[in-house]
Motif scaffolding. Structure first.
Motif, PDB file in Angstrom:
ATOM      1  N   ASP A 112     -10.841   0.799  -6.217  1.00  0.00           N
ATOM      2  CA  ASP A 112     -10.451  -0.499  -5.667  1.00  0.00           C
ATOM      3  C   ASP A 112     -10.551  -0.505  -4.142  1.00  0.00           C
ATOM      4  OD1 ASP A 112      -8.290   1.014  -5.000  1.00  0.00           O
ATOM      5  OD2 ASP A 112      -6.877   0.025  -6.319  1.00  0.00           O
ATOM      6  N   SER A 172      -1.304  -7.174  -5.133  1.00  0.00           N
ATOM      7  CA  SER A 172      -0.565  -6.431  -4.111  1.00  0.00           C
ATOM      8  C   SER A 172      -0.873  -6.940  -2.713  1.00  0.00           C
ATOM      9  CB  SER A 172      -0.923  -4.951  -4.160  1.00  0.00           C
ATOM     10  OG  SER A 172      -0.804  -4.464  -5.451  1.00  0.00           O
ATOM     11  N   ALA A 229       3.381  -2.883  -7.918  1.00  0.00           N
ATOM     12  CA  ALA A 229       2.330  -1.910  -8.211  1.00  0.00           C
ATOM     13  C   ALA A 229       2.825  -0.518  -7.892  1.00  0.00           C
ATOM     14  CB  ALA A 229       1.080  -2.213  -7.386  1.00  0.00           C
ATOM     15  N   ARG A 253      -4.035   3.009  -9.775  1.00  0.00           N
ATOM     16  CA  ARG A 253      -3.034   2.000  -9.425  1.00  0.00           C
ATOM     17  C   ARG A 253      -2.657   1.246 -10.692  1.00  0.00           C
ATOM     18  NH1 ARG A 253      -2.433  -1.413  -4.862  1.00  0.00           N
ATOM     19  NH2 ARG A 253      -4.390  -0.747  -3.959  1.00  0.00           N
ATOM     20  N   GLU A 254      -1.376   1.165 -10.943  1.00  0.00           N
ATOM     21  CA  GLU A 254      -0.888   0.409 -12.097  1.00  0.00           C
ATOM     22  C   GLU A 254      -0.162  -0.816 -11.586  1.00  0.00           C
ATOM     23  OE1 GLU A 254      -1.292   1.243 -15.384  1.00  0.00           O
ATOM     24  OE2 GLU A 254      -2.488   2.994 -14.783  1.00  0.00           O
ATOM     25  N   VAL A 255      -0.372  -1.953 -12.230  1.00  0.00           N
ATOM     26  CA  VAL A 255       0.278  -3.193 -11.772  1.00  0.00           C
ATOM     27  C   VAL A 255       1.118  -3.783 -12.894  1.00  0.00           C
ATOM     28  CG1 VAL A 255      -1.500  -3.724 -10.069  1.00  0.00           C
ATOM     29  CG2 VAL A 255      -1.748  -4.562 -12.406  1.00  0.00           C
ATOM     30  N   ARG A 282     -10.446   5.322  -3.821  1.00  0.00           N
ATOM     31  CA  ARG A 282     -10.335   4.767  -5.157  1.00  0.00           C
ATOM     32  C   ARG A 282     -11.376   3.682  -5.400  1.00  0.00           C
ATOM     33  NH1 ARG A 282      -4.920   4.980  -3.577  1.00  0.00           N
ATOM     34  NH2 ARG A 282      -5.026   2.774  -3.100  1.00  0.00           N
ATOM     35  N   PHE A 318       1.357   3.922  -8.064  1.00  0.00           N
ATOM     36  CA  PHE A 318       0.246   4.844  -8.307  1.00  0.00           C
ATOM     37  C   PHE A 318       0.672   5.846  -9.359  1.00  0.00           C
ATOM     38  CE2 PHE A 318      -0.188   3.296  -3.978  1.00  0.00           C
ATOM     39  CZ  PHE A 318      -1.496   2.825  -4.013  1.00  0.00           C
ATOM     40  N   ALA A 323       4.716   1.743  -1.027  1.00  0.00           N
ATOM     41  CA  ALA A 323       4.946   2.472  -2.274  1.00  0.00           C
ATOM     42  C   ALA A 323       6.147   3.406  -2.170  1.00  0.00           C
ATOM     43  CB  ALA A 323       3.702   3.260  -2.666  1.00  0.00           C
ATOM     44  N   ASP A 352      -6.249  -8.490  -6.655  1.00  0.00           N
ATOM     45  CA  ASP A 352      -5.141  -7.555  -6.592  1.00  0.00           C
ATOM     46  C   ASP A 352      -3.915  -8.294  -6.085  1.00  0.00           C
ATOM     47  OD1 ASP A 352      -3.367  -5.567  -6.179  1.00  0.00           O
ATOM     48  OD2 ASP A 352      -4.662  -4.326  -4.912  1.00  0.00           O
ATOM     49  N   GLY A 367      -0.097   7.437  -3.399  1.00  0.00           N
ATOM     50  CA  GLY A 367      -1.529   7.343  -3.694  1.00  0.00           C
ATOM     51  C   GLY A 367      -2.397   7.970  -2.623  1.00  0.00           C
ATOM     52  N   GLY A 394       0.831  -1.209   0.000  1.00  0.00           N
ATOM     53  CA  GLY A 394       0.000   0.000   0.000  1.00  0.00           C
ATOM     54  C   GLY A 394       0.856   1.246   0.000  1.00  0.00           C
TER      55      GLY A 394
END
Lengths: 199, 712, 225
Positions: free
Chosen positions: B617, B662, C59, C47-49, B615, C61, B251, B660, C17, B247
């Motif tokens: 998602d 992730s 992933a 979100r791009e994976v 978002r 953002f 990131a 997902d 994000g 998350g």
């Protein structure tokens, strides 16, 4: 045209339902209609769509000027260069704290200000003369050097400039047209890009 | 001569021709075009001078300094204050919401009282306070107050007010002062267990590397705005995130090391093993009282093989991270949802810093002292989730009067169904709140509070910061409702109860607090940032007029260069607390709760303008999105887009499946903070959670709940 | 003003994000709260994976504002000149007062960053009191998009004209870049921003020449775009 005339002539029997005199009457009617139409278009439409607005307080610029109140007392730039536009009620209250009790028109107006706005700490809903539509982004700052009368009515000549508003468009008689803005911007070699003035 | 059809047509034709020759049609077209460009029925833009004012954000847990732009006395927009050390121009959606939230659709306009028919009806302040005084007098010791997790003078006042009701917070008592659970309290308790005092803070500014042991440092952690600003400039440095979901925090880190929920202590202790194995203990490790026991525990139970079995992380990966820790990387313990972890992950994570000799050292963990007294220290020993569970199950006596101070336990506590049951058992429920949230809707008396930007208030050291801070928020606008400051109401109530407190008003309390700070060694952050002082820069002189500076939005800071305390590693506690726990196999998935500052302030609901920051998602309409990876979905036989029912031990909710990758195997990720009130996006994931007591400490944990899932 | 070309460099490895750019943009530019689930943000964060299954998955953002292309296809498509490439540092302007709502520009834009106002904007009761003077309230039936906060170029960064002297045009920055906590969005003169960096543009093969560039250390992002 000629074809229709010929057809009309051939089809209408002379001395029939349409008598000769009626052609003049028709022409008269048409002329009257034309005049009425022109009058409606030239004179009626503007009157129909425009409405005269009156300021909440009949503010006299000259009366204040006579008292040696400088323009800057009410219309000023903030410490950071922003232009205040209309003064807020505190500025009015600094002189008009109490009603004068006078009889003259101006004094009555001043008392109205005190009673209705100053005491209630209510902002006076002044009507701006040169109101621009909301999609125009106008910043007073860079324009101040051209002097107020370049865009606004010259308050040294008229005390109560007439204010009319178009009922349909919401434009006022002092609203600037884009053409005027552009002309001046071109003369000053200022930007005429959409982004400079539209938001 | 007669006026016939022909003449009528003549007039019409003339009129038409006349109108056509006049500019009327063109003018009408022009006017209609102009109208369509600026339709009068749409809202109009503000006119006049724009003014800026600086203050501190109350809505954002990170307390960034904000600049409020106002026209005609109305706040228009909130921006980060570039001069403020905790903002440096940045802020969170919660802080941005402060201006438009003044017009919150669920704002409480005036005091409300539940009538005989069971509906809330307006009542005067005088009547409301009289009723409350009466109920408080009748309740005696049976008054229970719930305060927010935030620290500040209001919370201190509430604690002091509650102290007047006697010690009802002891075992078996029904009263007392409790706080909404937060990671800061867990961290403070962990530190106390290790023999320290105060609140741990993490000096990311001076750290050469970062190891997030589950801590959501870049989203839900209170100090995250500051941390993001700091780490965004240091993205080249080593950083890794241990957690079940890639998350926000992952990131910004270079590496994501997938780690199952509730396994944070294993990784921390596994890293300690490697650190010991590398022979890279801190220089003063010999001072650690329980060093021998701790190393014995780590060698015995947290060797590379054991840790790999428990976490699935290969020993080489941990070795590399341990080498970074040895070279100075800062380990930050926590839970990915910023809540629900027990003491063990905190103690284990802090022990790693103790072992590496990083306590009260630049780039390490600092123990920040109090900027005065702290309400947390006066809260009941038993936590709120535990107490509410006992009340709901009939194991503890329900309070006569329940005071909710700007909190929303009915939506924000784990296992919400139990919390709601507990609240219903209270004899009389009172909410101090500015919006009608889920809890306030259940209350018998709702007392409106002013919103941020309408009130005086203060904020203290957001959890995570390595230095003590204190900021003031001032009113910039008159309250848009018949609201009274809860602090002033509490002072009024104590006078009515016949035991007046020594303050004339809440503002007076703040002034005294600030006067206390003046002599306590801090300074007003300006040219020299507090982290520069931690790194060795000389501390500037204190401000002459602290009240003036703070009320204009400046920040008081105190970077403490205290001597390194002799902290233990909590070996005895860890040995018992990390024993393998039973797993309910009927619930196949582990809940990976996510938490974010995007969902706004607890109790206020999701900020409207930020709706798109939620978002697709995360929530779609009234349904939350349950994210899991493809392998997990195959295991539980669901597909992308399925509507599923998730069931925890005591609650259930519906959600949409979103595949997902992730999310790590065996986990289902759900965002907290949604669906807290009707009409908001998503569902409240707290309904799925159930608390389990942590061994030894007895604290409620809900960071690794298990759930089942079926397609509907 | 001559020679300056405004642009952005967005560091995808720094975006968490958090959505602050989106709400900063909404508030600055008077974008109403979302209605009917349609995209209305001028800057989107998706979100791009990398398409791999866990544990090989990765992933990030991707914040996506208007690219303010050097050769904007939308400008060519607009029949009324409501969107033009301006002399103000290459900002592609959008003038909703002139727009006729034909949506040809939306079809022409390969990035999907233009938004159509399907309804008249509305705010919860009273909340329209927080409208800013920086963007007009766009009526139903026009196209709108990111303007690089052009009003800040005119008024100065704080929206207060006097502040301009201190900021100068060099300090001109968009609301999203200002609010971004991690500094993932950098705004300024594009040539200066790109100096010494290995940046890439979205859909570079379209030849639109975006003024918004991206940087990342992840190879799969560059490969996939």
């Amino acid at each position: 045209m000629s074809v229709t005339h010929e057809r009309a002539a051939s089809e209408i029997p002379s001395g029939g339902r349409f008598r000769r005199g009626s052609r003049e009457l028709w022409a008269l009617c048409a002329a009257l209609g034309l005049i009425a139409g022109l009058a409606a278009g030239w004179l009626g439409y503007p009157r129909l769509t425009s409405v005269v607005l009156t300021q909440p307080i009949r503010f006299s610029h000259s009366a204040h000027a006579k008292q040696d109140v400088a323009c800057r007392t009410c219309h000023f730039e903030g410490p950071d260069g922003t232009f205040n536009g209309f003064p807020d009620i505190g500025v009015c209250a600094s002189c008009h704290a109490e009603p004068t009790g006078g009889r003259s028109e101006d004094e009555k107006e001043a008392d109205k200000l005190v009673v209705e706005y100053v005491r209630g700490k209510k902002a006076v809903p002044w009507l701006s003369l040169a109101r621009q539509p909301d999609h125009v982004l106008f910043d007073h700052g860079p324009h101040l050097r051209f002097g107020c009368p370049a865009c606004h009515p010259d308050m040294s000549h008229q005390d109560y400039p007439e204010l009319r508003q178009n009922r349909v468009s919401g434009y006022r008689n002092w609203t600037m047209s884009m053409e005027r803005c552009q002309t001046c911007h071109r003369q000053q070699s200022a930007s005429v890009d959409c982004v400079s003035c539209h938001r | 001569m007669g006026f016939g059809r022909r003449e009528f047509l003549g007039i019409s034709a003339g009129l038409a021709a006349g109108l056509a020759l006049s500019p009327a049609s063109w003018r009408l077209a022009r006017d209609l075009t102009r109208q369509s460009q600026d339709p009068p029925w749409l809202a109009s833009l503000p006119k006049g001078q724009l003014l800026e004012a600086t203050t501190t954000s109350l809505a954002c847990p990170g307390a960034p300094g904000i600049t409020v732009l106002a026209a005609q006395g109305r706040p228009l927009i909130v921006r980060g204050n570039p001069e403020h050390p905790l903002s440096r121009g940045a802020l969170s959606p919660a802080a941005q919401a402060e201006a438009y939230s003044l017009y919150h659709p669920r704002r409480v306009a005036g005091p409300l009282k539940r009538n005989a028919a069971g509906a809330l009806e307006p009542v005067s302040w005088a009547a409301a306070l009289e009723l409350l005084t009466e109920r408080l007098k009748a309740a005696g010791g049976g008054v229970l107050a719930v305060g927010p997790a935030r620290e500040g003078t209001l919370q201190n006042l509430l604690a002091e007010f509650m102290a007047g009701f006697g010690d009802g917070g002891g075992p078996g008592g029904s009263g007392g002062y409790l706080r909404m659970p937060c990671e800061a309290d867990t961290a403070r308790a962990a530190l106390a267990l290790m023999g320290g005092a105060g609140q741990p803070g993490y000096d990311l500014d001076n750290a050469p590397g970062l190891v997030l042991l589950g801590a959501d440092a870049f989203d839900s952690m209170p100090a995250s705005v500051h941390f993001r600003k700091t780490w965004g400039q240091k993205a080249q440095e080593f950083s890794c995130f241990f957690g079940p979901v890639h998350g926000a925090s992952a990131a910004l880190c270079q590496e994501w090391l997938p780690l199952a929920s509730g396994r944070e202590s294993h990784v921390a202790l596994g890293l300690a093993w490697h650190l010991a194995d590398l022979g890279r203990l801190g220089g003063d490790a010999a001072r650690i009282p329980d060093l021998r026991e701790f190393l014995a525990l780590v060698r015995q139970r947290f060797g590379p093989a054991e840790v790999e079995r428990e976490t699935g992380l290969p020993p080489q990966a941990l070795r590399l991270v341990a080498m970074q820790v040895a070279q100075g990387a800062l380990a930050v313990p926590g839970s990915p949802a910023g809540q629900g972890a027990g003491l063990a992950p905190m103690v284990a994570g802090l022990a790693l810093s103790v072992l590496a000799g990083r306590v009260n050292r630049s780039g390490g963990v600092y123990l920040t002292g109090e900027a005065g007294e702290r309400a947390a220290t006066r809260a009941s020993v038993v936590g709120l989730p535990e107490r509410f569970k006992e009340i709901a199950l009939g194991l503890a006596q329900a309070p006569e009067v329940l005071l909710l101070m700007e909190t929303d336990p009915a939506a924000g506590l784990p296992c919400t169904d139990l919390a709601v049951r507990a609240m219903k058992k209270a004899g009389f429920r009172v909410a101090f709140t500015s919006v009608l949230n889920a809890s306030a809707k259940m209350c018998d008396l709702v007392l409106p509070a002013p919103m941020p930007l309408e009130r005086w208030d203060d904020v203290e050291t957001p959890y995570g910061l390595a230095f003590s801070t204190y900021g003031l928020a001032r009113p910039l606008v008159r309250a848009g409702a018949d609201a009274r400051h809860p602090g002033d109401v509490l002072l009024d109530l104590s006078a009515r109860l016949g035991r007046p407190l020594k303050y004339s008003s809440f503002r007076q309390m703040l002034r005294e607090r600030v006067a206390l700070l003046e002599g306590s060694g801090g300074y007003v952050a300006g040219r020299v940032a507090p982290w520069q002082v931690l790194a060795g820069a000389p501390q500037p002189a204190p401000e002459a007029d602290l009240w003036k500076a703070l009320s204009e939005g400046a920040l008081w800071v105190r970077p403490e260069q205290a001597p390194v305390p002799a902290l233990s590693c909590g070996a005895a506690f860890l040995a018992k607390a990390t024993a393998p726990a039973a797993i309910d196999l009927s619930l196949p998935l582990t809940l990976a709760l996510q938490s974010t500052q995007r969902t706004g302030v607890p109790g206020m609901g999701v900020p409207l303008q930020s709706l798109t920051a939620i978002r697709k998602d995360e929530a779609r309409g009234a349904l939350s999105v349950a994210r899991m990876n493809g392998a997990t979905a195959r295991l539980v036989r669901v597909r992308q887009g399925d509507t599923v029912r998730l069931a925890g031990p005591s609650g259930r909710m519906e959600a949409l499946v979103d595949l997902d990758e992730s999310v790590m195997d065996g986990h289902v990720a759900l965002l907290l903070g949604l669906g807290q009130c009707e009409g908001e996006p998503g569902g409240n994931a707290q309904r799925l959670t159930a608390t389990t007591p942590e061994p030894v400490s007895g604290r409620s944990t809900w960071a690794a709940c298990r759930v089942s899932l079926e397609r509907i | 003003m001559s020679g300056v070309v405004w642009g952005m460099v967005i560091d995808l490895d720094r975006c968490t994000g958090c959505g602050v750019c989106q709400s900063a943009c909404r508030l600055e530019n008077n974008i109403p709260p979302q209605q009917g689930g349609r995209d209305s943000d001028w800057i989107s964060v998706a979100r791009e994976v990398n398409g791999q299954a866990f544990p090989e998955s990765d992933a990030l953002f991707l914040p996506k504002p208007c690219m303010h292309c050097e050769h904007p296809p939308c400008v060519a498509a607009c029949p009324v000149g409501a969107t033009v490439k301006s002399g103000q540092g290459g900002i592609v302007s959008q003038n909703p007062a002139r727009c006729i709502g034909c949506r040809a520009c939306m079809k022409a834009c390969p990035y999907g960053v233009r938004r159509f106002t399907w309804t008249d904007p509305s705010w919860p009761r009273g909340m329209d009191a927080t409208l800013t003077p920086f963007a007009s309230v766009r009526p139903k039936g026009v196209v709108e998009k990111c303007t690089f906060c052009a009003h800040r170029l005119v008024l100065g960064n704080s929206g207060v004209s006097g502040a301009r002297e201190q900021d100068g045009t060099g300090g001109f920055v968009t609301a999203c870049a200002q609010a971004c906590p991690t500094g993932a969005i950098e705004f300024g003169e594009i040539a200066t921003l790109l100096r010494g960096r290995e940046a890439f543009a979205l859909l570079a093969e379209q030849g639109t020449g975006p003024q918004v560039h991206y940087v990342t250390r992840r190879a799969w992002v560059r490969g996939g775009k």
